[in-house]
Design an enzyme around this catalytic site. Sequence first.
Site, PDB file in Angstrom:
ATOM      1  N   SER A 295     -23.423  39.771 -19.564  1.00 31.21           N
ATOM      2  CA  SER A 295     -23.361  39.054 -18.449  1.00 31.21           C
ATOM      3  C   SER A 295     -22.197  37.526 -18.194  1.00 31.21           C
ATOM      4  CB  SER A 295     -24.457  37.839 -18.414  1.00 31.21           C
ATOM      5  OG  SER A 295     -25.541  39.485 -18.803  1.00 31.21           O
TER       6      SER A 295
ATOM      7  N   GLU B  70     -33.312  47.507  11.964  1.00 35.33           N
ATOM      8  CA  GLU B  70     -34.316  46.623  11.141  1.00 35.33           C
ATOM      9  C   GLU B  70     -33.278  45.318  10.631  1.00 35.33           C
ATOM     10  OE1 GLU B  70     -38.011  47.332   9.330  1.00 35.33           O
ATOM     11  OE2 GLU B  70     -37.467  47.057  11.212  1.00 35.33           O
TER      12      GLU B  70
END
Lengths: 405, 72
Positions: free
Chosen positions: A208, A274
């Site tokens: 990460s 949406e």
Amino acid sequence: MVRRLSILKQPIFSTLNNHLIDYPTPSNLSYWWSFGSLAGLCLVIQIITGVFLAMHYTPHVDLAFLSVEHIMRDVKGGWLLRYMHANGASMFFIVVYLHIFRGLYYGSYASPRELVWCLGVVILLLMIVTAFIGYGKLRQMSFWGATVITSLASAIPVVGDTIVTWLWGGFSVDNATLNRFFSPHYLLPFIIAGAAILHLAALHQYGSNNPLGINSSVDKIAFYPYFYVKDLVGWVAFAIFFSIFVFYAPNVLGHPDNYIPANPMSTPAHIVPEWYFLPVYAILRSISNKSGGVAAIGLVFVSLFALPFINTSYVRSSSFRPIHQKLFWLLLADCLLLGWIGCQPVEAPYVTIGQIASVGFFFYFAITPILGKLEARLIQNSNVCEDLSPRKLSHIFKNLLDVVK
Amino acid sequence: MGKVPVRLREVAYSLSPNHQYIMRGLFKDWGYKLSKKFHENWVSALTLVTPVAGTYWFAENYREKEKLHHRY
């Protein structure tokens, strides 16, 4: 001394152990790194609620609307399943957008995590397609939204009209469209799950990123229990936020016209998708030419894909990139404006604002190659800059390869 | 009955929550921390809020002027 169970050394469990339990994770990750696991949670919620809804839903033009009302009124817990699925889609997009913007701010797309970023964009595309085809076709806004967006395929030269007819399964959105949309809507989430596993695998190749944006090999801790607990805090906060919508405001993110059965003879005054599609919808509408609008949408995703490769900055995190930091907040403001413009009617001054905001969106990507070099001139002789020079990076990779061999 | 010697068990006493400090660091110097957050981030917050609020204000103002322009 911690005793390790020998079960963790067995074939499948050892993989789980290496990637989810003993996985070395940077010690300084903030809560902005919890959105990845939250996105996984949202996918699981959507799949489970979707499977149970599919047991009661009828994908036929005469029965679809009524079957949803049957789910809401007659099926035990049907209202909860339906509202969780509808609002879960919104939550999924909120989480993913926050995840993307975190990646933009902290430079998680930068080398060597280009593949992670590209797979993420693929997941976003799959999510958009899944959400669009799952929006239903037999409600006023769903029907007309589907008609508008599927008609865009006619912008493709030569074969455009044929493609639209193939998509519709006829000459308008009808029963055939409902069936051919429902089937991939059931399938695609499992494709997304596979893409998410690839996304994680690509991430675990190099590990990460972290808020400082620098190499974190010197200070890593096990994923379990530290980030398991941290992610659990995020999950609980998400559950509270999700529950507010599901139990107290289940229709606030939807459109009231969707409680009216689809009427091909009556077009709504303002067709809007949406909320999570509004920024892209605004970019589409900002160009009056249909082909130009479709090309602009394509350019949005091409820009996202290309971002790791056009980035020239030696520094990842915006904490140490003062100009990029301001541009990031301007990009976020621009996306919020685009979202607002997307639900406004096509008249002054919204048209001009939408066009300027669309240009602003692409400006961020256009300036990225120049910005890195400009900031490098400003940040000189810093440890952060030196750490990520290309020569240093290739030296690190060669050492890594030697270790792996 | 005679007194039977009873082995005394050790009893541990702990301070009541009112007499000990729990998670003291959480709200320590909160005024300073808030001030530091503000000084570090006010430019970013302004960069985010100003275009959004300014554009919204501009659009509403434009619509209002258009309405007034069409009135007798």
